[in-house]
Design a protein around this motif. Structure first.
Motif, PDB file in Angstrom:
ATOM      1  N   ILE B  37      47.845 -22.185  24.465  1.00  0.00           N
ATOM      2  CA  ILE B  37      48.037 -21.732  25.848  1.00  0.00           C
ATOM      3  C   ILE B  37      49.536 -21.653  26.144  1.00  0.00           C
ATOM      4  CG2 ILE B  37      47.613 -22.263  28.291  1.00  0.00           C
ATOM      5  CD1 ILE B  37      45.048 -23.829  27.237  1.00  0.00           C
ATOM      6  N   LEU B  38      50.289 -22.668  25.723  1.00  0.00           N
ATOM      7  CA  LEU B  38      51.743 -22.680  25.943  1.00  0.00           C
ATOM      8  C   LEU B  38      52.408 -21.539  25.182  1.00  0.00           C
ATOM      9  CD1 LEU B  38      52.474 -26.483  25.551  1.00  0.00           C
ATOM     10  CD2 LEU B  38      52.675 -25.168  27.652  1.00  0.00           C
ATOM     11  N   HIS B  39      51.919 -21.297  23.994  1.00  0.00           N
ATOM     12  CA  HIS B  39      52.507 -20.315  23.087  1.00  0.00           C
ATOM     13  C   HIS B  39      52.255 -18.888  23.578  1.00  0.00           C
ATOM     14  CE1 HIS B  39      53.705 -18.950  19.072  1.00  0.00           C
ATOM     15  NE2 HIS B  39      52.730 -18.088  19.163  1.00  0.00           N
ATOM     16  N   CYS B  40      51.096 -18.657  24.181  1.00  0.00           N
ATOM     17  CA  CYS B  40      50.654 -17.280  24.437  1.00  0.00           C
ATOM     18  C   CYS B  40      50.910 -16.772  25.850  1.00  0.00           C
ATOM     19  CB  CYS B  40      49.166 -17.147  24.131  1.00  0.00           C
ATOM     20  SG  CYS B  40      48.817 -17.342  22.386  1.00  0.00           S
ATOM     21  N   THR B  41      51.204 -17.647  26.788  1.00  0.00           N
ATOM     22  CA  THR B  41      51.327 -17.172  28.168  1.00  0.00           C
ATOM     23  C   THR B  41      52.792 -17.054  28.562  1.00  0.00           C
ATOM     24  OG1 THR B  41      51.117 -19.432  28.858  1.00  0.00           O
ATOM     25  CG2 THR B  41      49.130 -18.130  28.965  1.00  0.00           C
ATOM     26  N   LYS B  42      53.261 -15.817  28.610  1.00  0.00           N
ATOM     27  CA  LYS B  42      54.668 -15.577  28.943  1.00  0.00           C
ATOM     28  C   LYS B  42      54.834 -15.055  30.352  1.00  0.00           C
ATOM     29  CE  LYS B  42      55.769 -14.877  24.140  1.00  0.00           C
ATOM     30  NZ  LYS B  42      54.419 -15.193  23.642  1.00  0.00           N
ATOM     31  N   GLU B  43      53.732 -14.712  31.012  1.00  0.00           N
ATOM     32  CA  GLU B  43      53.768 -14.182  32.374  1.00  0.00           C
ATOM     33  C   GLU B  43      52.713 -14.945  33.178  1.00  0.00           C
ATOM     34  OE1 GLU B  43      52.421 -10.085  32.002  1.00  0.00           O
ATOM     35  OE2 GLU B  43      51.270 -10.671  30.255  1.00  0.00           O
ATOM     36  N   PRO B  44      52.741 -14.826  34.498  1.00  0.00           N
ATOM     37  CA  PRO B  44      51.715 -15.521  35.283  1.00  0.00           C
ATOM     38  C   PRO B  44      50.307 -15.128  34.814  1.00  0.00           C
ATOM     39  CG  PRO B  44      53.420 -14.675  36.714  1.00  0.00           C
ATOM     40  CD  PRO B  44      53.710 -14.130  35.344  1.00  0.00           C
TER      41      PRO B  44
END
Lengths: 165, 115
Positions: B37-44
């Motif tokens: 989850i930390l790795h893949c979410t770069k935007e809201p």
């Protein structure tokens, strides 16, 4: 037992990062926290407070996200894999330097732990959604400098630096 | 996609009663692995997950989350709901599986977050 050590410098930041690591100037201020062994209720608090402190300094959102992820993954590692430890965040006007020291039991082989997918996490840690073996790779991905020293049966020391620009 | 529409589409229950849900959700991500989850979410992002421990709420301090949808009927404790309310983070509960939840939202036009 042989001490194992790992160094990483992001290529684009290498000259200024090396200069910083050689000089280690006095920080503008620092924040320190202790981390309890297996304290999965409170872990993450330090990371969110460090992020908030940098947000107040006006650090850009993309950088805040990188700091939060790297520091949080390292905080989780201390919680999940050690007998507890502490974090010191040294805040500068151009970067943040965060140091983690735990009370053992240390890592057998740091290079092995850096490989995506390698994990020594037990069932309890995995049930909470951790232990995918992506913690250290995630830290490396977000940090400009990553330095780890460890030894089986001894403490682990991890420090990272992230520049604001 | 408006979060109210998300709740309706998932036959969901809003667990955080006093949090604003009149917000536009632009993408979603589903996983039960925190590092992913930390790795893949770069935007809201709207997070779909079966994890209900306090660290899921703590994630919202690290990355930008529109809200969290708990799938498979996994109901978090009151303590966790309080943690989310303090952060103005909407929590939604659905009986659907992660797969079904993702399918419904994707078919309704909610995009996958860019990884």
């Amino acid at each position: 037992m042989i001490m194992s050590e790992f160094w990483y410098y992001r290529e684009s930041k290498e000259p200024e990062a090396k200069k910083f690591m050689e000089n280690k100037p006095e920080p503008d201020y620092d924040l320190s926290y202790s981390i309890g062994e297996r304290d999965f209720v409170n872990t993450g608090k330090a990371s969110s407070e460090i992020k908030l402190a940098l947000k107040r300094l006006g650090v850009d959102n993309t950088i805040l996200r990188r700091v939060a992820i790297a520091v949080y993954e390292a905080e989780i590692n201390v919680t999940a894999h050690s007998r507890g430890g502490n974090i010191i965040a040294n805040i500068y006007d151009n970067c943040v330097h965060v140091v983690f020291k735990d009370n053992g039991p240390g890592m057998k082989d740091i290079n092995q732990s850096m490989e995506p997918g390698f994990s020594t996490a037990d069932e309890m840690i995995r049930e909470m959604g951790f232990g995918a073996g992506l913690g250290l790779p995630n830290i490396k991905k977000n940090a400009d400098v990553l330095h780890i020293e460890s030894q089986e049966g001894a403490n682990t020391f991890l420090e990272l630096v992230i520049f604001y620009e | 996609m408006n979060l109210k529409k998300v709740i309706k589409a998932l036959n969901g229950e809003l667990l955080t009663k006093d949090v604003n849900i009149d917000i536009d959700v632009t993408c979603a991500f589903g996983s039960d692995l925190i590092s992913d989850i930390l790795h893949c979410t770069k935007e809201p992002t709207l997070l779909l997950t079966g994890l209900t421990n306090p660290q899921v709420i703590r994630l919202a301090d690290m990355i930008d989350l529109f809200g969290i949808v708990f799938v498979r009927g996994k109901r978090p404790t009151d303590e966790i709901i309080k943690m989310a309310a303090k952060r103005d983070l909407p929590l939604i509960l659905t009986k659907f599986t992660l797969y079904k939840t993702s399918g419904i939202l994707y078919n309704s036009g909610l995009a996958s977050c860019k990884i």
